[in-house]
Scaffold this active site. Sequence first.
Site, PDB file in Angstrom:
ATOM      1  N   ASP A 243      35.135  41.862  23.822  1.00  0.00           N
ATOM      2  CA  ASP A 243      34.220  41.765  24.967  1.00  0.00           C
ATOM      3  C   ASP A 243      33.613  43.114  25.375  1.00  0.00           C
ATOM      4  OD1 ASP A 243      34.861  39.124  25.005  1.00  0.00           O
ATOM      5  OD2 ASP A 243      36.147  39.212  26.764  1.00  0.00           O
ATOM      6  N   ALA A 244      33.690  44.108  24.491  1.00  0.00           N
ATOM      7  CA  ALA A 244      33.173  45.431  24.846  1.00  0.00           C
ATOM      8  C   ALA A 244      32.062  45.893  23.916  1.00  0.00           C
ATOM      9  CB  ALA A 244      34.307  46.451  24.843  1.00  0.00           C
TER      10      ALA A 244
END
Lengths: 299, 299, 299, 299
Positions: A243-244
């Site tokens: 999610d980065a």
Amino acid sequence: MRVRRLVVTLSCPDRTGIVAAITGRLAGIGASITEAAYHADTAAGWFSTRQVVDRASVPGGADMLRAVVGQVAAQLEVPGGEPVRWRVRDTAATPRVVLLVSKESHCLHDLLGRMWGGELDMDVRAVVGNHDVLRPVAEAHGVPFHHVPFPARADDDEARTGRDAAFAQVAEIVDPHEPDAIVLARFMQVLTPGLCERWAGRAINIHHSFLPSFMGARPYHQAHARGVKLVGATCHYVTPDLDAGPIIEQDVSRVDHADTPEDMIRRGRDVEKLVLARGLRAHLEDRVQVHAGRTVVFR
Amino acid sequence: MRVRRLVVTLSCPDRTGIVAAITGRLAGIGASITEAAYHADTAAGWFSTRQVVDRASVPGGADMLRAVVGQVAAQLEVPGGEPVRWRVRDTAATPRVVLLVSKESHCLHDLLGRMWGGELDMDVRAVVGNHDVLRPVAEAHGVPFHHVPFPARADDDEARTGRDAAFAQVAEIVDPHEPDAIVLARFMQVLTPGLCERWAGRAINIHHSFLPSFMGARPYHQAHARGVKLVGATCHYVTPDLDAGPIIEQDVSRVDHADTPEDMIRRGRDVEKLVLARGLRAHLEDRVQVHAGRTVVFR
Amino acid sequence: MRVRRLVVTLSCPDRTGIVAAITGRLAGIGASITEAAYHADTAAGWFSTRQVVDRASVPGGADMLRAVVGQVAAQLEVPGGEPVRWRVRDTAATPRVVLLVSKESHCLHDLLGRMWGGELDMDVRAVVGNHDVLRPVAEAHGVPFHHVPFPARADDDEARTGRDAAFAQVAEIVDPHEPDAIVLARFMQVLTPGLCERWAGRAINIHHSFLPSFMGARPYHQAHARGVKLVGATCHYVTPDLDAGPIIEQDVSRVDHADTPEDMIRRGRDVEKLVLARGLRAHLEDRVQVHAGRTVVFR
Amino acid sequence: MRVRRLVVTLSCPDRTGIVAAITGRLAGIGASITEAAYHADTAAGWFSTRQVVDRASVPGGADMLRAVVGQVAAQLEVPGGEPVRWRVRDTAATPRVVLLVSKESHCLHDLLGRMWGGELDMDVRAVVGNHDVLRPVAEAHGVPFHHVPFPARADDDEARTGRDAAFAQVAEIVDPHEPDAIVLARFMQVLTPGLCERWAGRAINIHHSFLPSFMGARPYHQAHARGVKLVGATCHYVTPDLDAGPIIEQDVSRVDHADTPEDMIRRGRDVEKLVLARGLRAHLEDRVQVHAGRTVVFR
């Protein structure tokens, strides 16, 4: 009828005169530029450009343009600096795409509809599902569906081994297509570090929250519990850091106190569809360049 | 599993005590209200409400509720005034829908995808096209497709007669389904006054502009020529007065100088899909009431 | 501390090699470009660009740059074609602005607040009101206020003569300031054709509707009567053709059936403020170029 | 002229018949309801309502209505359950507000302008600043300004003691006004737990990010570093748990790769102003009710 174009992308350490160097060379061979965008990130010292050339104005085609741009790129190299990155793509070649899905149909259905209607110029070669649920959607659109079962989530060695084996099977289906994009269209499985690396810059995920809010599981339930007034979605490149990855596109939709988590999920689906479609289009049209974890997305 | 509900809608001349009268009677039979919305248009002197009742709390079901609401409605009649309108619908019955289409696939595909994914609770019984182009889309979703050719646009008697005959054929296909909604999903043909009347309150159109801007043909080209910075779409009930029916839903999307009319069409399609889906959902869930040419749309 | 920059704008008939010509010359004098935007309107055959140069990189300053750009412009002239337009502005000179107002305070207050807070780099030299209502707002921000009464609206000769005289008085106040922008901040009076011409490209209006919807008077009441679901505002250049000038910026706000015309006015005010502020900023930063009745607004 | 109204708010454990009980009693005394909104949070078992009554229809005014609503509330009490909360407010009394500010003027200026223009019905009794920068803005609007210096941020005992003393001084200024709202209009200081408790349900903050994204300091710099495509703002009630109070309103604005952190700050300011103004309006009009950390915001 599709107009044939050559899309030039180039990024390099920033300095004075880059645009003059590039456009001077293009003008020198009579290339007719139909779209041009530039961005200089002053803080990071990094320059990016995208130029669209009318294929008809370059008799030698992509190869000729590659020779010219390659020469410019060589001049722009900075000894000891980050290497220049460049590419010339001929739009005559339709980009190849593979979709990874699970049980939710909205993103898959939306992308296949855009392909069918000629709105997204792409060739979806295969759909891979960790469940067999969406086979009819893929096949109704004439796209082969492959079911690769994944073990239930658990953090023991057996589950990890099972997942690795399943991903190996997915890769065997995906890689022969040499896809320009591998889209996790609500796939719900975390890519292995190995695949993140192999598919770097090509694996695109749609996350069902406005990142960095509500990372991890069940973001709509998190959003409901927090009482937010907007829910969102994020399209990003997949990196090993969950999610980065670099964000390509985001959008939101208004919700209120009367919305249950289920209502939020429903409203969120429309945002997910749009954000993924916009992000994928930008990627396939070579509008996205990544530097230092952030994207430049030329409109 | 879908929870079964009874949806009560009622509108009447406004006066003091209506809510007390309705909710008092519902409480009297032990009806459990799960959603309630009210609107009093003070200027127009008109009251509207929508109440959702848990079916399990009313042993006699829709019939029992109809008896109760009918009594309240009778009390609310104003001699010489506009008649009270009311309805009780059991959500156990899936609404029936017929779609009219032409050549553009995006709205048709979007609505069928929402049906397939269980997001829109509706039963699309038939798709009628004035061209044969979208047959594969309908059939891939298991919905029968009917091709009814229309004469080319011309304003002579022959063309009018041909259109009337074609519409008669459309009506023969549509009417036996007793549809709750007839959706003009980019149908591009103007309904006859007779059909406007017969399908009043059930025929829903998606117009590809932010009405009342750019009424008539080729709205995106009009929008481009005017240099607007947003393009939009409008979902409205069809009335004999073209493009002037009561508006159910609207939305817009940002464009700029770099967008050609074709880009505007592409961006507009996403707005059209969303606006039509939202408008149709509101209609099918009995959230829309019309008075004096304007809609109340309960959230 | 404000960084000093030189802003180059140029527009001309489109052809191959323009960017190379401009950037080549700029690179030739060592000018460091910090922002660059280009637009080619292929259909209209018209090219526009905006380049921002670091003042420190051009020892001779604006004069030197004007000499260089002037030479390029001369080369780009097409015999018998529309003339090349170009300009070089030094950001060391704060743009001068005059505001025309009536009774509504929100736009005036918003613009003066942005000036006070340093957010909009402008020097508001005077506020002219056809009513004396907003004097305290202007004076509280240290700006002189001039009251020029206008005759009540009527279409007889006397009213027209009175309006012409009043406008003559307004012009006498405005013109000595040689303003870069004359802003009709909800002025509610239609400029005379003479002033439209004299202030062409500098007179900016905020219209309280999403043009071309609801041209003319009382647009929120029109919007309410039509039952639209969004209200909007439009910032545009003033031309003799009322409400038809080139659009610089637009935006909308959601409304629903519960909103009275007064609620719409209130919601609309926030859109008017934002749209005017954004439009004026774009104008003052030389981001707007007009061709054939449409604007290019560089971001 | 402002129409005088009585605003009834009530929240209680949910059960069947509440609306009938309330509206029945109101109808019984002839109260004319002009607005009514209800919400039942089924999952939490909690009911909320807001009713607006025309003051002219209740001869005994607020006191009479309080007697009636008090009786209903007593009936709705659940032994051992969470107590019923209710209130009747007469709009004849203008709400009192105190604003806490630091150096940034945009929110202060915006709120005072809305008060001046009659758009927000409130009486700003005082502005308190931890810097003396915004005194001219307050005084230009005729509002007394109080400068209460705060010690520089440091986590030693001395700094804490200094902050506590400063906050004590702030409270001495604020509390005598018995304000309906204490607004932290970009105040940049964290309220002490004691003040959080004393001002519970009345202290309102504007946070310059789309919470829960980018909690803590310098959110726009965080947003830029992460490469998000939207920036936002959040209006929330202040609680001892920093940035975690119940959210009243949120909105976002689009940004892209060309926006520096400073550009994001500028774009964000417009969102902050709007979100704070909307949130404060909702609070002052008794539209907000809080339960279990989440708000119900009646439109």
